[in-house]
Design an enzyme around this catalytic site. Structure first.
Site, short mmCIF file in Angstrom:
data_model
loop_
_atom_site.label_atom_id
_atom_site.label_comp_id
_atom_site.label_asym_id
_atom_site.label_seq_id
_atom_site.Cartn_x
_atom_site.Cartn_y
_atom_site.Cartn_z
N ARG A 84 37.32 -31.24 -26.14
CA ARG A 84 37.98 -30.12 -26.81
C ARG A 84 37.78 -28.86 -25.97
O ARG A 84 36.67 -28.55 -25.55
CB ARG A 84 37.42 -29.90 -28.22
CG ARG A 84 37.90 -30.93 -29.22
CD ARG A 84 37.29 -30.69 -30.59
NE ARG A 84 37.72 -29.45 -31.19
CZ ARG A 84 38.83 -29.29 -31.90
NH1 ARG A 84 39.65 -30.31 -32.07
NH2 ARG A 84 39.14 -28.13 -32.45
N ASP A 139 31.26 -37.94 -28.57
CA ASP A 139 31.58 -39.35 -28.79
C ASP A 139 32.77 -39.47 -29.73
O ASP A 139 32.90 -38.71 -30.69
CB ASP A 139 30.39 -40.09 -29.38
CG ASP A 139 29.28 -40.32 -28.37
OD1 ASP A 139 29.51 -40.08 -27.17
OD2 ASP A 139 28.18 -40.73 -28.79
N VAL A 141 34.65 -41.43 -32.65
CA VAL A 141 34.24 -42.23 -33.80
C VAL A 141 35.44 -43.01 -34.32
O VAL A 141 36.52 -42.44 -34.52
CB VAL A 141 33.66 -41.34 -34.92
CG1 VAL A 141 33.26 -42.16 -36.12
CG2 VAL A 141 32.47 -40.54 -34.39
N ASP A 250 37.22 -25.03 -41.80
CA ASP A 250 38.44 -25.81 -42.03
C ASP A 250 38.08 -27.06 -42.82
O ASP A 250 38.26 -28.20 -42.37
CB ASP A 250 39.10 -26.16 -40.70
CG ASP A 250 40.56 -26.53 -40.86
OD1 ASP A 250 41.08 -26.49 -41.99
OD2 ASP A 250 41.20 -26.87 -39.84
N ASN A 255 40.33 -33.36 -41.85
CA ASN A 255 39.38 -33.15 -40.75
C ASN A 255 38.17 -34.08 -40.89
O ASN A 255 37.08 -33.75 -40.43
CB ASN A 255 38.91 -31.70 -40.71
CG ASN A 255 39.91 -30.79 -40.04
OD1 ASN A 255 40.75 -31.25 -39.27
ND2 ASN A 255 39.83 -29.50 -40.33
N ASP A 268 36.24 -30.65 -36.42
CA ASP A 268 36.85 -29.33 -36.35
C ASP A 268 36.00 -28.23 -36.98
O ASP A 268 36.14 -27.89 -38.15
CB ASP A 268 38.23 -29.34 -36.99
CG ASP A 268 39.26 -29.96 -36.06
OD1 ASP A 268 38.85 -30.54 -35.04
OD2 ASP A 268 40.46 -29.86 -36.35
N GLU A 270 35.81 -25.04 -35.50
CA GLU A 270 36.12 -23.78 -34.84
C GLU A 270 36.27 -22.63 -35.81
O GLU A 270 36.25 -21.46 -35.39
CB GLU A 270 37.38 -23.93 -33.98
CG GLU A 270 38.66 -24.15 -34.74
CD GLU A 270 39.80 -24.48 -33.80
OE1 GLU A 270 39.55 -24.75 -32.61
OE2 GLU A 270 40.95 -24.46 -34.25
#
Length: 381
Positions: A84, A139, A141, A250, A255, A268, A270
């Protein structure tokens, strides 16, 4: 596994147009092959002999940060990973800044201090030299993620689940919030504080208002002006006074990676911050309603009983020992925040000529009718 970001749009009224969901919108201006080559070169510097054997971008989720899903092997190992990184400036980013280091720190903190499943962060690269921006590698998943495109309420493993399976998924998903919120907003979360003065909630709302000004500069958006005024007029004093905790940001089922109906990884981070617990709970409830409204707008049943406010609040209280307060305010706050995000997302579609510009900028608030009804107190009637 797929990574996830903002969903597509819809509402209960005649503005719904399911053609918006037929094609994946532009989220990156970087050349995929070049990015893969540069990532491979960087990986070889970390693990001698490493080679990327496959690489792709997610197709049903992942609409803010740049996300790469890749497999790699090296002489004594290998695996499946996710990279990311912040979008490039010419990709019309959804947010003004992307703190990849903060995301890595939060994921490691949650993994160390709670039972909430998060992917293992393998590397954080602070230099932009390799890929053009700092990035992290974690990693990958295995499992299933409720998709944004097409929305999971319009056909997915969730719409095919039994009532008992949905009830378990709901309980375990709300339980994730209870686990995350065991981390209090101590000194080790100072890096998530947006700054400013007042309580954690006040600083959170002020930061959202600043984001709103950044998104809507030069646009007339009286509905959002009215919405922020509504938040001030109905300020939740009781929840505001509560001790702040780590907020996922979020916080939604889109997510989460599920194995069966049980969470296998929370994605996620951020939008992570600190604030009252109800920020996450209100967001989880509203974001499901957002997708449910899309299904109903298309004449489909969707998942009308999932994450109803009363049941979600009861589950959260049972799992956490904390009785949610002022939940109607926090659900409305979620709708306001999502309205700002959707203006930016839809403006990006216009920027890349994927949709025509609207006559009214507030038509970019794709849940406009729902937000109006929340402000008027008629949404749940």
């Amino acid at each position: 596994m797929t990574e996830q970001r903002e969903g597509s749009a819809g509402d209960r009224d005649s503005r719904f147009d399911d053609s918006r969901f037929e094609d994946r919108p532009t989220v990156s201006t970087r050349d995929a092959d070049e990015l893969t080559d540069r990532l491979g070169a960087w990986l070889r510097a970390q693990v001698p002999g490493a080679a990327i054997t496959s690489c792709e971008r997610p197709q049903t989720n992942g609409m803010s940060s740049e996300t790469l899903l890749f497999d790699a092997e090296w002489p004594d190992g290998g695996g499946s990973f996710v990279a990311r990184l912040a979008p490039s400036d010419d990709a019309y980013p959804v947010f003004p800044t992307y703190d990849i280091e903060a995301q890595a720190r939060v994921m490691r903190l949650v993994g160390e201090r709670t039972a909430v499943p998060v992917p293992t962060v393998r590397w954080y690269e602070p230099s932009p030299d390799a890929l053009g921006a700092p990035f992290l590698v974690m990693d990958r998943v295995d499992g299933r993620v409720p998709p944004d495109v097409m929305p999971y309420t319009m056909g997915s493993f969730l719409t095919e689940a039994s009532p008992a399976e949905l009830a378990e998924l709901e309980a375990e998903s709300v339980g994730l919030l209870a686990g995350i919120h065991t981390i209090g907003a101590g000194d080790d979360l100072a890096f998530l504080d947006p700054g400013g003065s007042g309580t954690a909630l006040r600083r959170h709302v002020d930061a959202e208002r600043a984001y709103y000004r950044w998104v809507c500069e030069g646009l007339e958006t009286p509905l959002l002006d009215r919405a922020f005024a509504w938040l001030e007029d109905h300020w939740p004093a009781a929840a505001d006074a509560a001790e702040p905790v780590l907020s996922w940001g979020d916080a939604r089922i889109g997510n989460v990676i599920y194995q069966g109906v049980r969470p296998a990884a929370v994605l996620d981070w951020e939008m992570a911050s600190i604030g009252p617990r109800e920020i996450d709970l209100g967001w989880m409830i509203f974001l499901h309603r957002f997708f449910q409204d899309i299904a109903e707008g298309a004449g489909m049943e969707g998942l009308p009983t999932l994450l109803a406010p009363e049941s979600a609040a009861e589950i959260y209280a049972r799992r956490s020992g904390h009785e949610p307060r002022d939940l109607e305010w926090f659900i409305t706050y979620a709708a306001v925040r999502h309205g700002v995000i959707m203006i930016r997302v839809m403006s990006r579609h216009v920027h890349f000529q994927e949709v025509p510009p609207p006559d009214d900028p507030e038509d970019h608030i794709t849940h406009r009718a729902a937000l109006e009804r929340l402000l008027d107190g008629t949404y749940w009637s």
